[in-house]
Structures are given as structure tokens and as C-alpha cells.
Design an enzyme around this catalytic site. Structure first.
Site, PDB file in Angstrom:
ATOM      1  N   CYS A 132     -21.242 -28.052  38.359  1.00 19.41           N
ATOM      2  CA  CYS A 132     -20.541 -28.004  36.913  1.00 19.41           C
ATOM      3  C   CYS A 132     -19.271 -28.951  36.865  1.00 19.41           C
ATOM      4  CB  CYS A 132     -20.121 -26.414  36.857  1.00 19.41           C
ATOM      5  SG  CYS A 132     -21.440 -25.454  36.534  1.00 19.41           S
ATOM      6  N   GLN A 143     -17.035 -22.001  41.958  1.00 20.09           N
ATOM      7  CA  GLN A 143     -16.453 -23.374  42.512  1.00 20.09           C
ATOM      8  C   GLN A 143     -17.765 -23.907  42.385  1.00 20.09           C
ATOM      9  OE1 GLN A 143     -13.703 -24.410  43.583  1.00 20.09           O
ATOM     10  NE2 GLN A 143     -12.689 -22.757  42.849  1.00 20.09           N
ATOM     11  N   SER A 144     -18.601 -24.095  41.463  1.00 18.30           N
ATOM     12  CA  SER A 144     -19.671 -25.001  41.175  1.00 18.30           C
ATOM     13  C   SER A 144     -19.284 -26.646  41.317  1.00 18.30           C
ATOM     14  CB  SER A 144     -20.316 -24.793  40.337  1.00 18.30           C
ATOM     15  OG  SER A 144     -21.427 -25.861  39.969  1.00 18.30           O
ATOM     16  N   ASN A 145     -19.905 -27.113  42.434  1.00 18.09           N
ATOM     17  CA  ASN A 145     -19.561 -28.576  42.655  1.00 18.09           C
ATOM     18  C   ASN A 145     -20.633 -29.281  41.592  1.00 18.09           C
ATOM     19  OD1 ASN A 145     -18.132 -28.806  45.125  1.00 18.09           O
ATOM     20  ND2 ASN A 145     -20.223 -28.081  46.039  1.00 18.09           N
TER      21      ASN A 145
END
Ligand SMILES: *Cc1c(COP(=O)(O)O)cnc(C)c1O
Length: 329
Positions: free
Chosen positions: A78, A74-76
Site C-alpha cells: 500500500c 503495515q502493508s509495504n
């Protein structure tokens, strides 16, 4: 005047500063203000875009057409990279930790919508080899006649940190406009570039804010090293040397809770309280933990000598929705 590297303009800046009237009154501590870096954009929302403005400018100046970066599922960061790439007509390859799930939600859904190429690696490979893996992908890209720029986790590189160097300049400007001065700037720490950039500015500009980080993973020692490394890298872009005394790196350790991206009931309660009291939504991975830490520290009296505190809301809204089942109503 210090000359810092050039950026490409992507974020909606300056972001607003608002006073949290009711929570400040309830806690009877310092006045808490919030800087809405969650409103740097919609697709680009959050703190990463400030750092990416500098990284991507460097990438474009180097003639690159592909951005490679990495993060959690859930990388903001990326997602912001994927959005910036799409907006600029570049290609994004995001290397995520874990396994390709059956359904895509939150930031992962957006990565796909934004046309990023998503690749998966194990937690062990992520921990030990993520930079090597991204450089191997960069070689693959150049074998096809394109040119890739590798952005480390969270864009917490020397160049990326200038995003928060200029954020502190923005804050100083807003203090003049608002007629307020902040004794401390408080931020969630995940990979250290945000804290590092703020600290670099605090050391080099004529300002005296305390920069206080609340880590959401790892520990104080880890981040003192990580932040020192980022700042040393940033110094290569400046025509002056920078030495940050270790004691200037203020990290409040103790709010990681169950671990990265894992929530405890009291953190979720804090998110609910702030939402209903102030109409501000925090995320469970970063800002919810850091704000919970801030509230607890105020309750303990840690900040009783301070008048005004500025909490930077670093974003993360899309990461809230995959956690919906953790909340009880
Ligand atoms: C990445 C992130 C942070 C932490 O910033 P770092 O520069 O990685 O320390 C804080 N909040 C949110 C919402 C983030 O996505």
C-alpha cells in the site's frame, strides 16, 4: 523472444547482487548471494514496485486516475502504491485491515504523508470481501467522474507478476556480467505474485534455476493454488499457453512461526545476526522469516548439492520499526 506487456519506469533497476561472505562461511553450505530489491527506491522500496510498474501502466493505458488497493496495517505494498500514485499525480485509496490507531508509524505514517486516502475494514471483511469492497469504492469513484483501477493484494495479479518475470531476466543478465550462475532463487512468499512471476519466467525462458519460496503466512497448498492462478492470469497477456507442473512450484512450508507479522525470538535473532555480520537489515514480517528458513534449511543440509543461492531481499524496512519493542539487546 517472448513479448511481455509494457511497464512504466518507476523502480531503480537493475538492483545490485552482493555476496554474503561471512554468513556463507559460517554456515559452510552454498554461497549465499543477496539481490537488493530493498533498494528499488526509497519511497518505492521493495518488491511491490516491480509489480506495480506493470499494473500502473495498465491503469494509465485504461485512462484511470485513481488506484485502489488493500493490505495489512503495515502493508509495504500500500505504501509503494501511495508513493507511485503521488509521483505520477494519481490518487491512491488504500483499504487497510484493522482499526485506525492513535499514532501512525512505519508504512502507515508514509501512506498518510504520501496523501493516500486510508479506509479501514475488519479482518473478516478483509478476508472474505476485500475485492468486492474495492470494486464498490471504484463505483463510488466513477460516480464522481473519475476512473479507478483496482490492484489486488500485493499486486499479485497476472499483470503484476510480469515484474518478477523481468526480474529473472535481469538476474540472467547479471549472471553473465558477474560470471556466476545461481542454482536456486529464494524468495519470501506473502501473496504469491513474486514467486509466480519468477516461475513464469523460469518456464518460458531458457533458464533452469530452481525457484524456491518460503511462505510467511498460510500454507503450501494455499500458495500452490494462488501461484497457479496468478500464472494462468499472466498467460492471458501472452500469445502462448502456459502450464506449470505442480511439482515446479517449490514452497518450503514450516517458517510461518506464530503467524503473519508475529515474530519468534529465533527469527529476531537471525535479523540481528545478519545485520551485525553483513550490514544487511531484514524485516520481521517477510524477509526475516524467509532468511531464517533459508539458514535452517542450510543447517539441515537441504541445499548441500547447491553451489550458489540467490536470496531476493524484497524490502520491508519501514515495517521493522513498529516492531522495535520485540527486540531484546
Ligand atoms: C509483499 C512482500 C513479500 C511477498 O511478496 P508476494 O509477491 O506478496 O508473495 C516479500 N517481502 C516483502 C518485504 C513484502 O512486502
Amino acid at each position: 523472444m517472448i513479448t511481455i506487456p509494457e511497464r512504466i519506469i518507476l523502480a531503480n533497476l537493475p538492483t545490485k547482487i552482493e555476496k554474503l561472505e561471512r554468513i556463507s562461511a559460517q554456515l559452510q553450505g552454498p554461497s549465499i548471494y543477496i539481490k537488493r530489491d530493498d533498494q528499488t527506491g526509497t519511497e518505492l522500496s521493495g518488491n511491490k514496485i516491480r509489480k506495480l510498474e506493470y499494473c500502473i501502466r495498465e491503469a494509465i493505458d485504461q485512462g484511470c486516475d485513481t488506484l485502489i488497493t488493500c493490505g495489512g496495517i503495515q502493508s509495504n505494498h500500500c505504501r509503494a502504491t501511495a508513493a507511485a500514485a503521488a509521483k505520477l499525480g494519481l490518487k491512491a485509496i488504500v483499504v487497510l485491515r484493522g482499526h485506525d490507531p492513535d499514532t501512525y508509524e512505519g508504512n502507515l505514517l508514509l501512506d498518510h504523508l504520501l496523501g493516500a486516502e486510508v479506509r479501514w475494514i475488519s479482518s473478516e471483511d478483509y478476508r472474505d470481501h476485500r475485492m468486492d469492497i474495492m470494486h464498490t469504492i471504484a463505483d463510488e469513484v466513477s460516480a464522481k467522474g473519475q476512473q479507478a483501477y483496482v490492484i489486488p493484494e500485493g499486486a499479485s495479479s497476472g499483470i503484476g507478476a510480469f515484474g518478477y518475470f523481468s526480474a529473472l531476466q535481469e538476474i540472467v543478465q547479471q549472471e553473465q556480467e558477474l560470471g556466476i550462475s545461481f542454482d536456486a532463487v529464494i524468495v519470501a512468499v506473502g501473496s504469491g505474485g513474486t514467486h509466480g512471476g519468477l516461475l513464469l519466467a523460469q518456464q518460458l525462458l531458457p533458464t533452469s534455476h530452481r525457484i524456491i519460496g518460503i511462505n510467511v503466512c498460510d500454507d503450501e497448498d494455499y500458495f500452490i493454488k494462488a501461484i497457479t492462478t496468478v500464472i494462468e492470469e499472466s498467460a492471458h497477456y501472452l500469445d502462448q499457453s502456459v502450464t506449470i507442473p505442480t511439482e515446479a512450484i517449490e514452497i518450503i512450508d514450516g517458517y510461518v512461526g506464530k503467524g503473519y507479522a508475529q515474530s519468534q525470538p529465533q527469527e529476531l535473532q537471525c535479523i540481528k545476526d545478519l545485520a551485525s555480520l553483513e550490514g544487511v537489515i531484514l524485516d520481521p514480517v517477510y524477509t526475516g522469516k524467509a532468511f531464517y528458513g533459508l539458514v535452517e534449511e542450510i543447517r539441515k543440509g537441504t541445499f548441500q548439492d547447491l553451489q550458489n543461492i540467490l536470496f531476493i531481499h524484497t524490502g520491508g524496512l519501514y515495517g521493522l520499526f513498529p516492531h522495535s519493542a520485540s527486540f531484546e539487546f
